[in-house]
Design an enzyme around this catalytic site. Structure first.
Site, PDB file in Angstrom:
ATOM      1  CG  ASP A  67      -0.023   1.567   3.627  1.00  0.00           C
ATOM      2  OD1 ASP A  67       0.090   1.531   2.386  1.00  0.00           O
ATOM      3  OD2 ASP A  67       0.468   2.469   4.330  1.00  0.00           O
ATOM      4  CG  ASP A  95       5.984   3.035   1.302  1.00  0.00           C
ATOM      5  OD1 ASP A  95       7.141   2.632   1.447  1.00  0.00           O
ATOM      6  OD2 ASP A  95       5.379   2.986   0.214  1.00  0.00           O
ATOM      7  CG  ASP A 146       0.771   5.287   7.323  1.00  0.00           C
ATOM      8  OD1 ASP A 146       0.452   4.587   6.333  1.00  0.00           O
ATOM      9  OD2 ASP A 146       1.614   6.199   7.262  1.00  0.00           O
TER      10      ASP A 146
END
Length: 229
Positions: A13, A15, A175
């Site tokens: 991922d 961001d 996250d």
């Protein structure tokens, strides 16, 4: 004669996993709120709004400021937000500590690297290029690269198809709950980045491992593949 390394991939991922972009995303959101006479949202709150793309960020931000957007208003705000954010997307955005060294270690260990993000592909590539990271990745799959995006598993599966990698030979690192749900649906093991912006119940969502900092990633990836061999 040494045996060739198996083809394996680490999907990441963007961001909150690879880069700490929340300050610039919050600033761009707050500029739109200010343009509408609304109070800014604190950084800690904005972090919890990140992960589903700009449309959802604006929807959540305006709702939190007390003025939910209609679809027409959202379209107008999105049209203003995107170029403004892209022009200032690297004011404060930086890779998390240890990123460059960890990516090099993974590449040296023979892993192909890919980005799987809900941010559109073009600005993702621009950010990676300006941070000197774009050449690290074999492919970049943005939120507009396929007909679906995370949490749909097709986002990860489409990325792996580009790489020619089977799900059993890949790991997804993120996250956000979207990362874990997409990985589970794709049959890909997931590593939860606990230092990021999400508050996912990583155990319930099936994360195979958890890292508290980015430089722990190469060891976590190696351990996962060692346990599966």
């Amino acid at each position: 004669m040494p045996q060739p390394r198996p083809r394996r991939a680490v999907c990441l991922d963007l961001d909150g996993t690879l880069i700490d972009s929340a300050p610039d995303l919050a600033a761009a959101l707050n500029r739109r709120l200010a343009a509408n006479g609304l109070a800014p949202q604190p950084l800690a709150s904005v972090k919890q709004m990140i992960g589903d793309g700009a449309r959802v960020l604006l929807t959540r931000g305006f709702a939190a400021a007390g003025r939910p957007l209609t679809e027409t208003e959202l379209a107008a705000e999105l049209e203003a937000f995107i170029p403004d954010y892209e022009a200032q997307s690297l004011d404060e955005t930086r890779p998390f500590p240890g990123v460059e060294e960890a990516l090099e270690a993974l590449a040296d260990a023979g892993f192909m690297l890919a980005i799987v993000t809900n941010k559109p592909e073009a600005p993702t590539r621009t950010i990676l290029r300006r941070l000197g990271l774009e050449t690290r990745f074999a492919t970049v799959a943005g939120g507009d690269s396929f007909p679906v995006r995370k949490p749909d598993p097709g986002h990860i599966l489409g990325t792996l198809e580009r790489l020619g990698i089977a799900p059993a030979d890949a790991v997804m690192v993120g996250d956000h709950a979207n990362d874990l749900v997409a990985a589970r649906g794709a049959g890909v093991r997931a590593i939860y980045a606990a230092f990021g912006y999400g508050e996912a119940d990583h155990r319930a969502l099936g994360a195979a491992a958890v890292i508290e900092r980015f430089d722990a990633l190469p060891g976590a990836v190696a351990a996962l593949f060692a346990s599966a061999s």
